[in-house]
Design a protein around this motif. Sequence first.
Motif, mmCIF file in Angstrom:
data_model
loop_
_atom_site.group_PDB
_atom_site.id
_atom_site.type_symbol
_atom_site.label_atom_id
_atom_site.label_comp_id
_atom_site.label_asym_id
_atom_site.label_seq_id
_atom_site.Cartn_x
_atom_site.Cartn_y
_atom_site.Cartn_z
ATOM 1 N N MET A 1 41.773 39.685 31.601
ATOM 2 C CA MET A 1 42.389 38.919 32.671
ATOM 3 C C MET A 1 41.573 37.659 32.937
ATOM 4 O O MET A 1 40.358 37.668 32.884
ATOM 5 C CB MET A 1 42.433 39.727 33.962
ATOM 6 N N VAL A 2 42.295 36.604 33.240
ATOM 7 C CA VAL A 2 41.706 35.314 33.556
ATOM 8 C C VAL A 2 42.265 34.878 34.908
ATOM 9 O O VAL A 2 43.460 35.016 35.159
ATOM 10 C CB VAL A 2 42.057 34.271 32.473
ATOM 11 N N ILE A 3 41.401 34.338 35.756
ATOM 12 C CA ILE A 3 41.835 33.868 37.063
ATOM 13 C C ILE A 3 41.659 32.361 37.132
ATOM 14 O O ILE A 3 40.609 31.830 36.769
ATOM 15 C CB ILE A 3 41.050 34.561 38.190
ATOM 16 N N VAL B 1 46.625 34.880 38.381
ATOM 17 C CA VAL B 1 46.022 35.926 37.546
ATOM 18 C C VAL B 1 46.813 35.959 36.243
ATOM 19 O O VAL B 1 48.020 36.240 36.241
ATOM 20 C CB VAL B 1 46.063 37.299 38.254
ATOM 21 N N ASP C 1 47.190 37.141 32.047
ATOM 22 C CA ASP C 1 46.853 38.240 31.135
ATOM 23 C C ASP C 1 45.910 37.805 30.018
ATOM 24 O O ASP C 1 45.243 38.637 29.415
ATOM 25 C CB ASP C 1 48.107 38.899 30.559
ATOM 26 N N VAL D 1 37.996 31.419 35.827
ATOM 27 C CA VAL D 1 36.959 32.441 35.694
ATOM 28 C C VAL D 1 37.505 33.640 34.928
ATOM 29 O O VAL D 1 38.685 33.965 35.019
ATOM 30 C CB VAL D 1 36.399 32.885 37.062
ATOM 31 N N ASP D 2 36.631 34.277 34.161
ATOM 32 C CA ASP D 2 36.979 35.521 33.474
ATOM 33 C C ASP D 2 36.667 36.692 34.391
ATOM 34 O O ASP D 2 35.667 36.664 35.112
ATOM 35 C CB ASP D 2 36.161 35.678 32.192
ATOM 36 N N THR D 3 37.504 37.701 34.360
ATOM 37 C CA THR D 3 37.210 38.911 35.138
ATOM 38 C C THR D 3 36.325 39.828 34.312
ATOM 39 O O THR D 3 36.501 39.949 33.093
ATOM 40 C CB THR D 3 38.490 39.658 35.543
ATOM 41 N N LEU D 4 35.368 40.461 34.973
ATOM 42 C CA LEU D 4 34.533 41.450 34.307
ATOM 43 C C LEU D 4 35.231 42.794 34.290
ATOM 44 O O LEU D 4 35.336 43.442 33.253
ATOM 45 C CB LEU D 4 33.181 41.580 35.019
ATOM 46 N N PHE D 5 35.717 43.222 35.476
ATOM 47 C CA PHE D 5 36.490 44.455 35.586
ATOM 48 C C PHE D 5 37.128 44.509 36.978
ATOM 49 O O PHE D 5 36.626 43.879 37.905
ATOM 50 C CB PHE D 5 35.619 45.699 35.346
ATOM 51 N N PRO D 6 38.219 45.232 37.124
ATOM 52 C CA PRO D 6 38.876 45.341 38.433
ATOM 53 C C PRO D 6 38.279 46.475 39.266
ATOM 54 O O PRO D 6 37.751 47.445 38.704
ATOM 55 C CB PRO D 6 40.330 45.660 38.068
ATOM 56 N N THR E 1 42.379 50.306 39.382
ATOM 57 C CA THR E 1 43.272 50.287 38.219
ATOM 58 C C THR E 1 44.487 51.125 38.542
ATOM 59 O O THR E 1 44.428 52.043 39.345
ATOM 60 C CB THR E 1 42.584 50.846 36.970
#
Length: 96
Positions: free
Chosen positions: A1-3, A53, A55, A87-92, A95
């Motif tokens: 995911m990319v924000i 957000v 994909d 910004v790149d997401t590291l993890f949510p 889930t």
Amino acid sequence: MVIQIVRFETELSEKEVIAVAEDRIEQFRALPGLVQKYYVKLELPNHYGGIYVWDSKESLAQYRSSDLAASISLAYKVKGKPTVEVVDTLFPLRTQ
């Protein structure tokens, strides 16, 4: 995911900003790879933005080269140039 975080100052009133966003909402719903978009009001007067957000970076890149992305400044009567941060997401946290 990319924000992607977009911030801008506008000449429009809050009511007008909402009307523009609502008029364009179906175009954003149709975008491939756009998981969610949050329409936000910032602390400074007449400052608004969008939190997108995506994909993937590819979906974001496709959007950024689109006529829809290019039309934001005109549609919202942006003063100056919008600021954009990706910004790149590291993890949510959660889930599904």
